[in-house]
Design an enzyme around this catalytic site. Sequence first.
Site, PDB file in Angstrom:
ATOM      1  CB  THR A  18      -0.915   0.010   1.249  1.00 25.29           C
ATOM      2  OG1 THR A  18      -1.533  -1.263   1.377  1.00 25.29           O
ATOM      3  CG2 THR A  18      -1.980   1.073   1.154  1.00 25.29           C
ATOM      4  NE  ARG A  22       5.192   0.785   5.176  1.00 25.22           N
ATOM      5  CZ  ARG A  22       4.132   1.494   5.471  1.00 25.22           C
ATOM      6  NH1 ARG A  22       3.113   0.920   6.111  1.00 25.22           N
ATOM      7  NH2 ARG A  22       4.055   2.768   5.166  1.00 25.22           N
ATOM      8  CB  SER A 113       3.833   3.770   8.387  1.00 26.59           C
ATOM      9  OG  SER A 113       2.774   4.577   8.791  1.00 26.59           O
ATOM     10  CG  HIS A 114       0.864   1.601  10.904  1.00 25.97           C
ATOM     11  ND1 HIS A 114       1.033   1.978   9.596  1.00 25.97           N
ATOM     12  CD2 HIS A 114       0.303   0.381  10.882  1.00 25.97           C
ATOM     13  CE1 HIS A 114       0.574   1.020   8.810  1.00 25.97           C
ATOM     14  NE2 HIS A 114       0.119   0.034   9.567  1.00 25.97           N
ATOM     15  CE  LYS A 126       5.934   7.152   1.573  1.00 27.16           C
ATOM     16  NZ  LYS A 126       4.528   7.521   1.599  1.00 27.16           N
ATOM     17  CG  ASP A 277       1.951   7.212  11.621  1.00 29.65           C
ATOM     18  OD1 ASP A 277       2.173   8.430  11.538  1.00 29.65           O
ATOM     19  OD2 ASP A 277       1.992   6.448  10.629  1.00 29.65           O
ATOM     20  CG  ASP A 279       5.167   7.536   8.463  1.00 24.08           C
ATOM     21  OD1 ASP A 279       4.260   7.210   9.252  1.00 24.08           O
ATOM     22  OD2 ASP A 279       5.001   7.540   7.231  1.00 24.08           O
ATOM     23  CG  ASP A 281       1.829   8.973   7.352  1.00 21.11           C
ATOM     24  OD1 ASP A 281       1.755   8.374   8.443  1.00 21.11           O
ATOM     25  OD2 ASP A 281       2.020   8.395   6.261  1.00 21.11           O
ATOM     26  NE  ARG A 282      -1.346   4.963   9.587  1.00 19.89           N
ATOM     27  CZ  ARG A 282      -1.896   3.762   9.533  1.00 19.89           C
ATOM     28  NH1 ARG A 282      -2.623   3.311  10.548  1.00 19.89           N
ATOM     29  NH2 ARG A 282      -1.729   2.991   8.487  1.00 19.89           N
ATOM     30  CB  THR A 344      -6.913   1.422   0.767  1.00 22.00           C
ATOM     31  OG1 THR A 344      -8.245   1.256   1.238  1.00 22.00           O
ATOM     32  CG2 THR A 344      -5.973   1.565   1.947  1.00 22.00           C
ATOM     33  CD  GLU A 363      -5.895   6.132   3.061  1.00 23.70           C
ATOM     34  OE1 GLU A 363      -6.194   5.081   2.493  1.00 23.70           O
ATOM     35  OE2 GLU A 363      -4.747   6.408   3.439  1.00 23.70           O
ATOM     36  CD  GLU A 364      -9.904   2.960   7.101  1.00 28.28           C
ATOM     37  OE1 GLU A 364      -9.698   2.640   8.281  1.00 28.28           O
ATOM     38  OE2 GLU A 364      -9.127   2.708   6.163  1.00 28.28           O
ATOM     39  CB  SER A 365      -6.233   3.901   8.089  1.00 33.31           C
ATOM     40  OG  SER A 365      -5.891   4.650   6.930  1.00 33.31           O
ATOM     41  CE  LYS A 376      -1.483   7.783   6.415  1.00 34.51           C
ATOM     42  NZ  LYS A 376      -1.053   6.967   5.268  1.00 34.51           N
ATOM     43  NE  ARG A 496      -5.948  -2.506   7.222  1.00 34.21           N
ATOM     44  CZ  ARG A 496      -5.041  -2.681   8.189  1.00 34.21           C
ATOM     45  NH1 ARG A 496      -5.430  -3.072   9.393  1.00 34.21           N
ATOM     46  NH2 ARG A 496      -3.767  -2.463   7.953  1.00 34.21           N
TER      47      ARG A 496
HETATM   48  C1  VG1 Z   1      -2.991   0.970   5.848  1.00 34.17           C
HETATM   49  C2  VG1 Z   1      -4.254   1.799   5.865  1.00 34.17           C
HETATM   50  C3  VG1 Z   1      -4.280   2.715   4.663  1.00 34.17           C
HETATM   51  C4  VG1 Z   1      -3.013   3.580   4.654  1.00 34.17           C
HETATM   52  C5  VG1 Z   1      -1.787   2.696   4.714  1.00 34.17           C
HETATM   53  C6  VG1 Z   1      -0.506   3.480   4.820  1.00 34.17           C
HETATM   54  O1  VG1 Z   1      -2.956   0.180   4.683  1.00 34.17           O
HETATM   55  O2  VG1 Z   1      -5.395   0.980   5.891  1.00 34.17           O
HETATM   56  O3  VG1 Z   1      -5.439   3.494   4.705  1.00 34.17           O
HETATM   57  O4  VG1 Z   1      -2.964   4.377   3.508  1.00 34.17           O
HETATM   58  O5  VG1 Z   1      -1.859   1.837   5.845  1.00 34.17           O
HETATM   59  O6  VG1 Z   1      -0.484   4.269   5.959  1.00 34.17           O
HETATM   60  P1  VG1 Z   1      -3.373  -1.361   4.667  1.00 34.17           P
HETATM   61  O7  VG1 Z   1      -3.071  -1.823   3.279  1.00 34.17           O
HETATM   62  O8  VG1 Z   1      -2.568  -2.018   5.738  1.00 34.17           O
HETATM   63  O9  VG1 Z   1      -4.832  -1.391   5.008  1.00 34.17           O
HETATM   64  V1  VG1 Z   1       0.968   4.634   6.703  1.00 34.17           V
HETATM   65  O10 VG1 Z   1       0.653   5.678   7.898  1.00 34.17           O
HETATM   66  O11 VG1 Z   1       1.415   3.022   7.072  1.00 34.17           O
HETATM   67  O12 VG1 Z   1       1.999   5.157   5.511  1.00 34.17           O
HETATM   68 CO    CO Z   2       2.348   6.496   8.624  1.00 30.49          CO
END
Ligand code: VG1
Ligand code: CO
Length: 543
Positions: A18, A22, A113-114, A126, A277, A279, A281-282, A344, A363-365, A376, A496
């Site tokens: 996504t 990773r 990221s998270h 990336k 989070d 990095d 962005d959340r 997504t 995004e909902e995330s 983001k 999910r």
């Molecule tokens: C998750 C979230 C998605 C977000 C992505 C990257 O992806 O659901 O909405 O864009 O993480 O966020 P997935 O494929 O695991 O559902 V971040 O903050 O990890 O760059």
């Molecule tokens: Co992130």
Amino acid sequence: MQVLTVATTPFSDQKPGTSGLRKRVPAFQQPNYLENFVQSIFDTIAAPSGATLVLGGDGRYYNREAIQIILKMAAANGFGRVLVGQGGILSTPAASCVIRKYGTYGGIILSASHNPGGPDGDFGIKYNGSNGGPATEAVTEAIFAKSKSITGYRILDAADVALDELGETALGAMTVQVIDSVADYAELMESLFDFGAIRELLSGGFRIKFDAMHAVTGPYAREILVTRLGAPADSVMNAVPLPDFGNGHPDPNLTYAHELVEIVYGKDAPDFGAASDGDGDRNMILGKGFFVNPSDSLALIAANAKLAPGYRQGLAGIARSMPTSEAADRVAQALGIPCYETPTGWKFFGNLMDAGKVTLCGEESFGTGSDHVREKDGLWAVLFWLNILASRRQSVEAIVREHWAKYGRNVYSRHDYEGIPSDAANGVMKLLKDSFESLKGAQFGHLQVKLCDDFSYTDPVDGSVSTGQGIRILFVDGSRIVFRLSGTGTEGATLRIYLENYEPDVSKHHLDAQEALATLIGIALKISELRLRTGRDAPTVIT
Ligand code: VG1
Ligand code: CO
């Protein structure tokens, strides 16, 4: 200093998910693993000789080592200059900001990221293009294709570059420029929001708590919230970035940010709580004993956008990912602006923003952002909320409830089943796809299925098509269940389930989301045979 061409053979597992590639740290530590991917990026983007690149990461374990390798490879591949965040640190939105501000030939961001960090944690990489946003699907696919046929990479045989002091160092014919990680970003924030009003709010006794989760936003939050906005120093917690995030899981949700959640729901709670989070962005937004669903947050920011100086002229449009609730659509409709539904991942918003079709995305995330950058942006969302709170002088909860009363409430929840065997997860998805015919028109109590499909998206700007973006079960009354496999995990599969139902009746707005969604949750479990197939009887994370 000599440019070496090192012979190599491909790895088969370098398909970006996504949001980039990773993997576990040990995977990245294999000889040539990082190098192969970086050379695949450089071969794909074919930067003109002398081009400038941005480089930085969230400070997780292996960040510094990776930066040294990438710098030497950039020098050997003809880049003229690399802007590196001090100590190798740049949050994802700050990297996007720097790419745009200095018009560079994109940048490389190191982050998972998270996901947790540390020697056995995750690492990621990336490429973001010159608009500051994640590479499009086409570029991502091309990088992956290169990685499958790579035979060698170029690297300068040189000593490591010092990254802790600001300034310039020569690396062969290339210049490494260490920049302040925070300054450009902080300046951009100050240009968008009413810092005077927020300062006044904070000096008037409005108390905030920001949890940086020992991840990259610590220095950003200190500079912006404490130094520039005058919040007391203890308003920022876990502010020192650590390579293993203090053994935590830097994911700002109700489960992993429990330390903050306990404070905000506890005695003597602050008026406002937020977290970001790994990095940066959340964002998670909380009021006193109150959780703001990220889908609602997007809608609320849209409805109140004009309160912030950077958005006073109004919004061109809004975009949300498919699983995100339709709360933002209602605001867009009221404002008479378009609302786009994308797959997504932030990479799908870039074209819409570049074409001037949308201003806000979400995004909902826990992802919210705008066209000020192409990622983001966690602290941006926090500042937007503080700007709204400074103008409206109501509590977070009162603002959300007023919004629901006006637009109706899109009751929403996401259930994550993390780390389940891939076979079981794939089996659930296959079962659902095989059931489309029999589900269509099926009646579950008062709910009738209107349509089932696997979401596909045609980019309105470049016409590219992305298929297989999540299974949608849409009901006649507008309720929805969505099933998706995560593309960011590194172990097993994460399934999910996204649940949504529209409630116009104010007298039912007090209900807890899980209670209000109980029927849909039951249907989702039944049609997916999830419990039977995974052996799980509860989700890992509920949002
Ligand atoms: C998750 C979230 C998605 C977000 C992505 C990257 O992806 O659901 O909405 O864009 O993480 O966020 P997935 O494929 O695991 O559902 V971040 O903050 O990890 O760059
Ligand atoms: Co992130």
